[in-house]
Design an enzyme around this catalytic site. Structure first.
Site, PDB file in Angstrom:
ATOM      1  N   ARG A  55      -3.167  19.730  14.894  1.00 66.80           N
ATOM      2  CA  ARG A  55      -2.327  18.905  15.771  1.00 66.80           C
ATOM      3  C   ARG A  55      -0.957  19.568  15.875  1.00 66.80           C
ATOM      4  NH1 ARG A  55      -3.992  13.836  12.151  1.00 66.80           N
ATOM      5  NH2 ARG A  55      -6.017  13.458  13.075  1.00 66.80           N
ATOM      6  N   ARG A 148      -0.306   7.129  17.981  1.00 66.19           N
ATOM      7  CA  ARG A 148      -0.117   8.455  17.372  1.00 66.19           C
ATOM      8  C   ARG A 148      -0.413   9.571  18.366  1.00 66.19           C
ATOM      9  NH1 ARG A 148      -3.334   9.997  11.885  1.00 66.19           N
ATOM     10  NH2 ARG A 148      -4.958  10.511  13.384  1.00 66.19           N
ATOM     11  N   ARG A 159     -13.575   7.398  15.179  1.00 67.46           N
ATOM     12  CA  ARG A 159     -12.739   7.029  14.032  1.00 67.46           C
ATOM     13  C   ARG A 159     -12.752   5.513  13.807  1.00 67.46           C
ATOM     14  NH1 ARG A 159      -8.727  11.355  12.516  1.00 67.46           N
ATOM     15  NH2 ARG A 159      -9.729  13.194  13.356  1.00 67.46           N
TER      16      ARG A 159
HETATM   17  N1  LIG Z   1       3.109   0.315   7.866  1.00 68.77           N
HETATM   18  C1  LIG Z   1       3.087   0.889   9.074  1.00 68.77           C
HETATM   19  N2  LIG Z   1       3.528   0.204  10.148  1.00 68.77           N
HETATM   20  C2  LIG Z   1       3.494   0.760  11.377  1.00 68.77           C
HETATM   21  N3  LIG Z   1       3.056   2.001  11.670  1.00 68.77           N
HETATM   22  C3  LIG Z   1       2.594   2.735  10.624  1.00 68.77           C
HETATM   23  C4  LIG Z   1       2.590   2.223   9.290  1.00 68.77           C
HETATM   24  N4  LIG Z   1       2.080   3.178   8.493  1.00 68.77           N
HETATM   25  C5  LIG Z   1       1.785   4.233   9.279  1.00 68.77           C
HETATM   26  N5  LIG Z   1       2.098   3.979  10.558  1.00 68.77           N
HETATM   27  C6  LIG Z   1       1.886   4.850  11.741  1.00 68.77           C
HETATM   28  O1  LIG Z   1       0.491   4.848  11.984  1.00 68.77           O
HETATM   29  C7  LIG Z   1       0.031   6.126  12.413  1.00 68.77           C
HETATM   30  C8  LIG Z   1      -1.090   6.576  11.498  1.00 68.77           C
HETATM   31  O2  LIG Z   1      -0.556   6.874  10.218  1.00 68.77           O
HETATM   32  P1  LIG Z   1      -1.029   8.163   9.418  1.00 68.77           P
HETATM   33  O3  LIG Z   1      -1.090   9.349  10.308  1.00 68.77           O
HETATM   34  O4  LIG Z   1      -0.175   8.257   8.199  1.00 68.77           O
HETATM   35  O5  LIG Z   1      -2.501   7.702   9.047  1.00 68.77           O
HETATM   36  P2  LIG Z   1      -3.611   8.435   8.173  1.00 68.77           P
HETATM   37  O6  LIG Z   1      -4.277   7.400   7.385  1.00 68.77           O
HETATM   38  O7  LIG Z   1      -3.024   9.569   7.426  1.00 68.77           O
HETATM   39  O8  LIG Z   1      -4.587   8.971   9.298  1.00 68.77           O
HETATM   40  P3  LIG Z   1      -5.615  10.227   9.241  1.00 68.77           P
HETATM   41  O9  LIG Z   1      -6.621   9.915   8.196  1.00 68.77           O
HETATM   42  O10 LIG Z   1      -6.183  10.264  10.619  1.00 68.77           O
HETATM   43  O11 LIG Z   1      -4.837  11.469   8.906  1.00 68.77           O
HETATM   44  C9  LIG Z   1       1.238   7.056  12.378  1.00 68.77           C
HETATM   45  O12 LIG Z   1       1.723   7.212  13.686  1.00 68.77           O
HETATM   46  C10 LIG Z   1       2.241   6.328  11.489  1.00 68.77           C
HETATM   47  O13 LIG Z   1       3.580   6.599  11.854  1.00 68.77           O
HETATM   48  N1  LIG Z   2     -14.489  14.088   2.693  1.00 69.76           N
HETATM   49  C1  LIG Z   2     -13.314  14.600   3.083  1.00 69.76           C
HETATM   50  N2  LIG Z   2     -12.560  13.948   3.962  1.00 69.76           N
HETATM   51  C2  LIG Z   2     -11.385  14.491   4.297  1.00 69.76           C
HETATM   52  C3  LIG Z   2     -10.924  15.711   3.761  1.00 69.76           C
HETATM   53  N3  LIG Z   2      -9.720  15.985   4.293  1.00 69.76           N
HETATM   54  C4  LIG Z   2      -9.419  14.961   5.120  1.00 69.76           C
HETATM   55  N4  LIG Z   2     -10.415  14.060   5.118  1.00 69.76           N
HETATM   56  C5  LIG Z   2     -10.512  12.801   5.852  1.00 69.76           C
HETATM   57  O1  LIG Z   2     -10.852  13.051   7.184  1.00 69.76           O
HETATM   58  C6  LIG Z   2     -10.399  11.995   7.990  1.00 69.76           C
HETATM   59  C7  LIG Z   2      -9.748  12.517   9.233  1.00 69.76           C
HETATM   60  O2  LIG Z   2      -8.628  13.296   8.927  1.00 69.76           O
HETATM   61  P1  LIG Z   2      -7.672  13.850  10.126  1.00 69.76           P
HETATM   62  O3  LIG Z   2      -6.637  14.682   9.430  1.00 69.76           O
HETATM   63  O4  LIG Z   2      -8.549  14.604  11.054  1.00 69.76           O
HETATM   64  O5  LIG Z   2      -7.101  12.636  10.791  1.00 69.76           O
HETATM   65  C8  LIG Z   2      -9.450  11.160   7.132  1.00 69.76           C
HETATM   66  O6  LIG Z   2     -10.137   9.978   6.739  1.00 69.76           O
HETATM   67  C9  LIG Z   2      -9.209  12.029   5.932  1.00 69.76           C
HETATM   68  O7  LIG Z   2      -9.010  11.261   4.760  1.00 69.76           O
HETATM   69  C10 LIG Z   2     -11.768  16.381   2.826  1.00 69.76           C
HETATM   70  O8  LIG Z   2     -11.457  17.445   2.302  1.00 69.76           O
HETATM   71  N5  LIG Z   2     -12.937  15.782   2.528  1.00 69.76           N
END
Ligand SMILES: Nc1ncnc2c1ncn2[C@@H]1O[C@H](COP(=O)(O)OP(=O)(O)OP(=O)(O)O)[C@@H](O)[C@H]1O
Ligand SMILES: Nc1nc2c(ncn2[C@@H]2O[C@H](COP(=O)(O)O)[C@@H](O)[C@H]2O)c(=O)[nH]1
Length: 208
Positions: A55, A148, A159
């Site tokens: 991204r 996002r 997802r």
């Molecule tokens: N408590 C909250 N309230 C509102 N928005 C939030 C909150 N926490 C996270 N966000 C927003 O929600 C979006 C998703 O958060 P984030 O990217 O951290 O999720 P993630 O679980 O890491 O997703 P992925 O598994 O796809 O990487 C982001 O744009 C973030 O800024």
């Molecule tokens: N089983 C695994 N899941 C993983 C790993 N690294 C990330 N993740 C999960 O994939 C989804 C999507 O991630 P994104 O970065 O494309 O949004 C998210 O639920 C991550 O927790 C891994 O090594 N193994």
């Protein structure tokens, strides 16, 4: 001959790793980035491999190792991964070396993996603390993912489908040590810190 006790063995093997899981968009990366910023030199991120495209702003080797399917499959076949999964049309996996790199520095190793990763890590001897980050509702999750602006409609729907399964499984007793609902970010962050504070202090004390 004198053998170390179980407690001593644990101490020698360093701090316990942490597995952070939960639906895509629940806020894992947001919480993690904050934690790693506040506790610099305490945590180390296990950099996963993935076949998805980077991204905007994501760096190869820092956020993920971005690889082709062929390269990833080659590594899996060679036994280089402790777990791997197919998620939303792409491959993801944790290489053994990504964990070893962090543990060699005596840091708390953080793994961000999906629910399949959680199940597979449970079959290993990693012994992490399992934390699930959950959204307050499917509606809020969908809004966060849409806002996002990282996903195509197809990826978004995949997802959301995976999120439904994840939200059900996270309710099963014994899967996670703690489930944190990320509604108010501050509250969720404080809860996360309180779960980890014992391990954090161990690393801080060892540095003194
Ligand atoms: N408590 C909250 N309230 C509102 N928005 C939030 C909150 N926490 C996270 N966000 C927003 O929600 C979006 C998703 O958060 P984030 O990217 O951290 O999720 P993630 O679980 O890491 O997703 P992925 O598994 O796809 O990487 C982001 O744009 C973030 O800024
Ligand atoms: N089983 C695994 N899941 C993983 C790993 N690294 C990330 N993740 C999960 O994939 C989804 C999507 O991630 P994104 O970065 O494309 O949004 C998210 O639920 C991550 O927790 C891994 O090594 N193994």
């Amino acid at each position: 001959m004198c053998f170390p006790s179980l407690a001593e063995t644990r101490e020698m093997s360093g701090p316990r790793p942490v597995v952070l899981s939960g639906p895509s968009g629940a806020g894992k990366s947001t919480l993690l980035k904050r934690l790693m910023k506040e506790y610099e030199g305490v945590f180390g991120f296990s950099v996963s491999h993935t076949t998805r495209n980077p991204r905007p702003g994501e760096e190869d080797g820092k956020d993920y190792h971005f690889v082709t399917r062929e390269k990833m499959q080659e590594g899996i076949d060679k036994g280089e991964f402790i777990e791997n999964a197919e998620f939303s049309g792409n491959m993801y996996g944790t290489s053994k070396s990504s964990i070893e790199d962090v543990q060699a520095q005596n840091l708390i190793c953080i793994l961000d993996v999906d629910i399949q990763g959680v199940k597979n890590i449970k079959k290993t001897d990693l012994n992490p603390i399992y934390i699930s980050i959950q959204p307050p509702s499917m509606e809020i999750l969908e809004k966060r993912l849409r806002d996002r602006q990282t996903e195509s409609e197809d990826s978004l729907q995949k997802r959301l489908e995976a999120a439904r399964i994840d939200m059900e499984l996270s309710k099963e007793p014994g899967v996670f040590d703690i489930v944190i609902v990320n509604d108010d970010l501050e509250e969720a962050y404080e809860k996360l810190k309180s779960v980890l504070i014992e391990e954090i202090e161990k690393v801080q004390d060892a540095k003194k």
